[in-house]
Design a protein around this motif. Structure first.
Motif, mmCIF file in Angstrom:
data_model
loop_
_atom_site.group_PDB
_atom_site.id
_atom_site.type_symbol
_atom_site.label_atom_id
_atom_site.label_comp_id
_atom_site.label_asym_id
_atom_site.label_seq_id
_atom_site.Cartn_x
_atom_site.Cartn_y
_atom_site.Cartn_z
ATOM 1 N N ILE A 1 -33.150 -3.615 32.515
ATOM 2 C CA ILE A 1 -31.872 -3.688 33.218
ATOM 3 C C ILE A 1 -31.682 -5.088 33.804
ATOM 4 C CG2 ILE A 1 -30.577 -2.812 35.212
ATOM 5 C CD1 ILE A 1 -32.152 -0.106 34.670
ATOM 6 N N ASP B 1 -30.459 -0.829 26.115
ATOM 7 C CA ASP B 1 -30.131 -1.992 26.951
ATOM 8 C C ASP B 1 -30.498 -3.277 26.219
ATOM 9 O OD1 ASP B 1 -29.380 -0.243 29.001
ATOM 10 O OD2 ASP B 1 -31.336 -0.347 29.981
ATOM 11 N N HIS C 1 -26.133 4.826 34.252
ATOM 12 C CA HIS C 1 -27.312 5.616 34.609
ATOM 13 C C HIS C 1 -26.908 7.086 34.718
ATOM 14 C CE1 HIS C 1 -29.400 1.859 36.411
ATOM 15 N NE2 HIS C 1 -29.782 2.072 35.173
ATOM 16 N N GLU D 1 -36.459 -0.650 34.599
ATOM 17 C CA GLU D 1 -35.832 -1.654 35.463
ATOM 18 C C GLU D 1 -35.944 -3.083 34.911
ATOM 19 O OE1 GLU D 1 -33.332 -2.335 38.542
ATOM 20 O OE2 GLU D 1 -34.268 -0.388 38.279
ATOM 21 N N PHE E 1 -21.412 -1.677 33.396
ATOM 22 C CA PHE E 1 -22.707 -1.020 33.583
ATOM 23 C C PHE E 1 -22.694 -0.320 34.938
ATOM 24 C CE2 PHE E 1 -27.593 -1.911 33.328
ATOM 25 C CZ PHE E 1 -27.840 -0.571 33.563
ATOM 26 N N ARG F 1 -24.330 1.309 37.479
ATOM 27 C CA ARG F 1 -25.726 1.445 37.900
ATOM 28 C C ARG F 1 -25.856 2.422 39.056
ATOM 29 N NH1 ARG F 1 -27.905 -3.579 39.993
ATOM 30 N NH2 ARG F 1 -29.897 -2.582 39.689
ATOM 31 N N GLN G 1 -35.429 3.260 38.347
ATOM 32 C CA GLN G 1 -35.311 3.399 36.899
ATOM 33 C C GLN G 1 -36.600 2.907 36.247
ATOM 34 O OE1 GLN G 1 -32.604 4.886 35.639
ATOM 35 N NE2 GLN G 1 -31.676 4.971 37.667
ATOM 36 N N THR H 1 -20.846 -3.699 37.733
ATOM 37 C CA THR H 1 -21.922 -2.733 37.961
ATOM 38 C C THR H 1 -21.438 -1.526 38.751
ATOM 39 O OG1 THR H 1 -22.659 -3.895 39.947
ATOM 40 C CG2 THR H 1 -23.737 -4.485 37.853
#
Length: 133
Positions: free
Chosen positions: A91, A60, A8, A88, A77, A79, A85, A107
């Motif tokens: 994700i 994604d 992100h 989402e 990832f 996050r 987001q 994550t």
């Protein structure tokens, strides 16, 4: 092994630092990333990365498709749990696919380090059997 790198916006600096620290290990694998994350890592490390669309534009989902075809072995990832987001659901779908197909998922930087150190030791060689490589 095929490794996906995603971050992100507020975590992009972290994943670039991570990729820099583990550049030698990552260079031994096929790397994939969402658009901007992949560009930043390429520019700052020189690693060869196949870049998909940015996350909100479908990146994604492109990585998720590789997971569903058993063509992705690891997902890193980074996050940002403190920022909402707009994509989402994508994700969550990506994370769910990692669980369905037993793809190791990190994550955050701490878990990513454990996974990469496992790669260095050969702890994830079982993925080669699962993916048929």
């Amino acid at each position: 092994m095929n490794i996906a790198l995603i971050a992100h916006d507020k975590k992009k600096n972290d994943i670039v630092r991570f990729a820099t620290a583990y550049k030698n290990t990552l260079a031994m694998h096929q790397l994939y990333a969402t658009g901007t994350t992949g560009l930043r890592i390429q520019e700052e490390t020189g690693l060869d990365i196949h870049r998909f669309q940015s996350g909100p534009m479908g990146g994604d989902q492109q990585i998720g498709a590789m997971i569903a075809q058993n063509k992705m072995d690891v997902v890193l990832f980074f996050r940002d749990p403190l920022t909402a987001q707009p994509h989402e659901p994508d994700i969550n779908a990506l994370i769910r696919l990692c669980d369905v197909y037993a793809v190791p998922l990190a994550t955050n930087m701490g878990t990513a380090e454990v996974i990469v150190m496992g790669l260095e030791r050969g702890d994830l060689s079982w993925r080669e059997i699962v993916s048929g490589e």
